[in-house]
Write a protein that holds these residues in place. Structure first.
Motif, PDB file in Angstrom:
ATOM      1  N   SER A 186       1.801   8.610   2.134  1.00 43.63           N
ATOM      2  CA  SER A 186       0.785   8.889   3.155  1.00 43.63           C
ATOM      3  C   SER A 186      -0.320   7.825   3.159  1.00 43.63           C
ATOM      4  O   SER A 186      -1.085   7.721   4.116  1.00 43.63           O
ATOM      5  CB  SER A 186       0.194  10.292   2.977  1.00 43.63           C
ATOM      6  OG  SER A 186      -0.554  10.344   1.797  1.00 43.63           O
ATOM      7  N   LEU A 245      -0.256   5.592   6.058  1.00 41.33           N
ATOM      8  CA  LEU A 245      -0.667   6.137   7.351  1.00 41.33           C
ATOM      9  C   LEU A 245      -2.170   5.959   7.519  1.00 41.33           C
ATOM     10  O   LEU A 245      -2.940   6.300   6.614  1.00 41.33           O
ATOM     11  CB  LEU A 245      -0.287   7.615   7.451  1.00 41.33           C
ATOM     12  CG  LEU A 245       1.204   7.939   7.302  1.00 41.33           C
ATOM     13  CD1 LEU A 245       1.407   9.424   7.069  1.00 41.33           C
ATOM     14  CD2 LEU A 245       1.972   7.497   8.538  1.00 41.33           C
ATOM     15  N   ASP A 264      -1.051   8.819  13.271  1.00 37.49           N
ATOM     16  CA  ASP A 264      -0.934   8.709  11.813  1.00 37.49           C
ATOM     17  C   ASP A 264      -1.807   9.750  11.119  1.00 37.49           C
ATOM     18  O   ASP A 264      -1.393  10.369  10.136  1.00 37.49           O
ATOM     19  CB  ASP A 264      -1.371   7.308  11.347  1.00 37.49           C
ATOM     20  CG  ASP A 264      -0.281   6.270  11.545  1.00 37.49           C
ATOM     21  OD1 ASP A 264       0.754   6.618  12.134  1.00 37.49           O
ATOM     22  OD2 ASP A 264      -0.473   5.111  11.123  1.00 37.49           O
ATOM     23  N   LYS A 312      -0.674  12.564   8.523  1.00 44.88           N
ATOM     24  CA  LYS A 312      -1.298  12.577   7.199  1.00 44.88           C
ATOM     25  C   LYS A 312      -1.830  13.982   6.868  1.00 44.88           C
ATOM     26  O   LYS A 312      -1.700  14.466   5.738  1.00 44.88           O
ATOM     27  CB  LYS A 312      -2.440  11.559   7.184  1.00 44.88           C
ATOM     28  CG  LYS A 312      -2.724  10.978   5.829  1.00 44.88           C
ATOM     29  CD  LYS A 312      -3.661   9.822   5.937  1.00 44.88           C
ATOM     30  CE  LYS A 312      -3.941   9.226   4.583  1.00 44.88           C
ATOM     31  NZ  LYS A 312      -4.728   8.008   4.637  1.00 44.88           N
TER      32      LYS A 312
END
Lengths: 163, 185
Positions: free
Chosen positions: B52, B55, B62, B66
Motif C-alpha cells: 500500500s 499507492l 489510490d 489504500k
C-alpha cells in the motif's frame, strides 16, 4: 596525512556497509548457482549502471542487482527447488506473485518477492525458463515511484530525476 | 493440568474461527498440472501494508484503495487457465463451495451466463454482524479464478479493489438489483 587516513577509513567503512547490504543478493545467487550447478554470466560495466542508478534514481529505483544464468536445463523439480531455496535464504523475502505458464510448449515460472528495507522496499523478480534463469533485485523508494507514476511528464522534464 | 485445560478451552473457542477461514482444497493442486497457466497471489497483512506504500494519498483512486486495504488481513488469488474447455470439473471446486455455506458465509451475487458458460459468485463472511471476509468464485469454460479477501470490507468497496492485487475488475452491472442475489443471462 591525517585527512587521507580519515578518508581511507571512511571509504573502507562505506564499502563494508555496502557489501553487507548487498550480501543478501549474493547469497541468493550463490544458492541458485548451487542448485543449477553453474555460475551467472558476467555482465560488463554493470557497475556503471548502478552508479547511474544511484545518482539519478529513476522512478525511485536506488539500486539494481542482476544475475543471468544461461545454457541451463531447468525442469519442474529444479524450479521448485530454487523456490524452496529462496525460502531458506532470507526470511525477509516473501513471494507474493507466482506465475507458472506452460504456454508455447515451454514452462516459464515467474516469482515476485517483496521485502521492507528500512524506508525503502526491495523487489526481487525471478524468471525461470528451461534454458535461462534471471534474477533481478531492485531497491526502491515507494514514494518516489508514486511521484513518477502520478507525474511522469514532470519527472521526465527534470531529466528523469525522481528525488 | 491447568495449562492443559486452558489450551483445551482456547482450542474449542478458536475452532469455529478456524473453520470459517477459506481453505483451498488439495484438488486445486492437481488442477495446476493440467492448467496452461497458474497465477498465485499471496498477500498477508504485512505485505499488504508494504504494497500500500506504492499507492498515493494524493491520487483519489489510490487513496480509496489504500483505505480499503487498511482494514484487510490478506488477499489471496488463485487463477487457472486451460488450453481447452472441460479440463476441470465441478467436483474439483465442490470442496470449496462446501466451505462457503451458512451460517458463516452467504452468497450475495451470482451471475450465470448460459451463452458463454461463465459463472461469477460473490460470498461474504459475517462475524458478529460484521463482514469479516469475501470470496469470489469465477468459473469459465477455460478459466477458474478464486479470490479470498480476509478482513473487514464492504462489498461496495470491492470495485475499488478490482484491477489491483490480482483481483479481477468488478463490472458495475454484475451487482444485484432490488435485493436479488442471482441473475441468469
Amino acid at each position: 596525512m591525517k585527512a587521507a587516513l580519515v578518508v581511507a577509513a571512511g571509504w573502507m567503512l562505506s564499502c563494508a556497509v555496502v557489501q553487507g547490504g548487498e550480501r543478501g543478493f549474493d547469497d541468493i545467487v550463490r544458492a541458485i548457482s548451487d542448485q543449477l550447478h553453474t555460475r551467472p554470466i558476467h555482465i560488463p560495466f554493470f557497475g556503471l549502471v548502478n552508479l547511474a542508478t544511484f545518482a539519478v534514481q529513476p522512478a525511485g529505483v536506488k539500486h539494481i542487482d542482476l544475475a543471468v544464468f544461461e545454457n541451463l536445463d531447468v525442469d519442474e523439480h529444479t524450479a521448485r527447488g530454487i523456490a524452496e531455496t529462496m525460502r531458506d535464504t532470507d526470511a525477509g523475502w516473501k513471494p507474493f506473485v507466482q506465475v507458472r505458464s506452460w504456454k508455447h510448449g515451454d514452462e516459464q515460472t515467474v516469482i515476485v518477492y517483496m521485502a521492507a528495507d528500512r524506508s525503502d522496499c526491495k523487489l526481487l523478480v525471478m524468471t525461470l525458463e528451461p534454458h535461462e534463469a534471471t534474477v533481478v533485485e531492485v531497491r526502491l523508494n515507494p514514494e518516489a515511484l508514486q511521484a513518477w507514476l502520478n507525474h511522469p511528464e514532470e519527472t521526465a522534464s527534470k531529466g528523469g530525476f525522481s528525488r | 493440568m491447568t495449562a492443559l485445560k486452558i489450551a483445551l478451552i482456547t482450542g474449542i473457542a478458536l475452532a469455529p474461527l478456524g473453520a470459517q477461514e477459506l481453505k483451498l482444497p488439495a484438488s486445486l493442486d492437481r488442477l495446476a498440472a493440467k492448467a496452461s497457466e497458474v497465477v498465485d497471489v499471496t498477500m498477508d497483512a504485512n505485505l499488504l501494508q508494504l504494497a500500500s506504500r506504492f499507492l498515493s494519498d494524493k491520487n483519489k483512486d489510490d487513496a480509496q484503495v489504500k483505505k480499503v486495504v487498511g482494514g484487510l488481513k490478506g488477499i489471496y488469488v488463485k487463477s487457472f487457465e486451460f488450453e481447452k474447455a472441460g479440463e476441470y470439473q465441478e467436483s474439483d471446486i465442490e470442496p470449496l463451495r462446501t466451505q462457503l455455506h451458512a451460517p458463516a458465509w452467504s452468497r450475495i451475487v451470482g451471475v450465470r451466463s448460459r451463452k458463454s458458460g461463465d459463472n461469477s459468485e460473490v460470498y461474504v463472511k459475517t462475524e458478529g454482524g460484521k463482514i469479516g471476509g469475501l470470496a469470489i468464485l469465477v468459473t469459465e469454460p477455460k478459466e477458474l479464478t478464486i479470490v479470498s479477501i480476509e478482513g473487514s470490507i464492504d462489498p461496495d468497496q470491492l470495485k475499488e479493489l478490482g484491477g489491483h492485487f490480482g483481483i479481477p475488475k468488478i463490472e458495475q452491472d454484475s451487482q444485484p438489483k432490488n435485493g436479488k442475489s442471482g441473475k441468469d443471462e
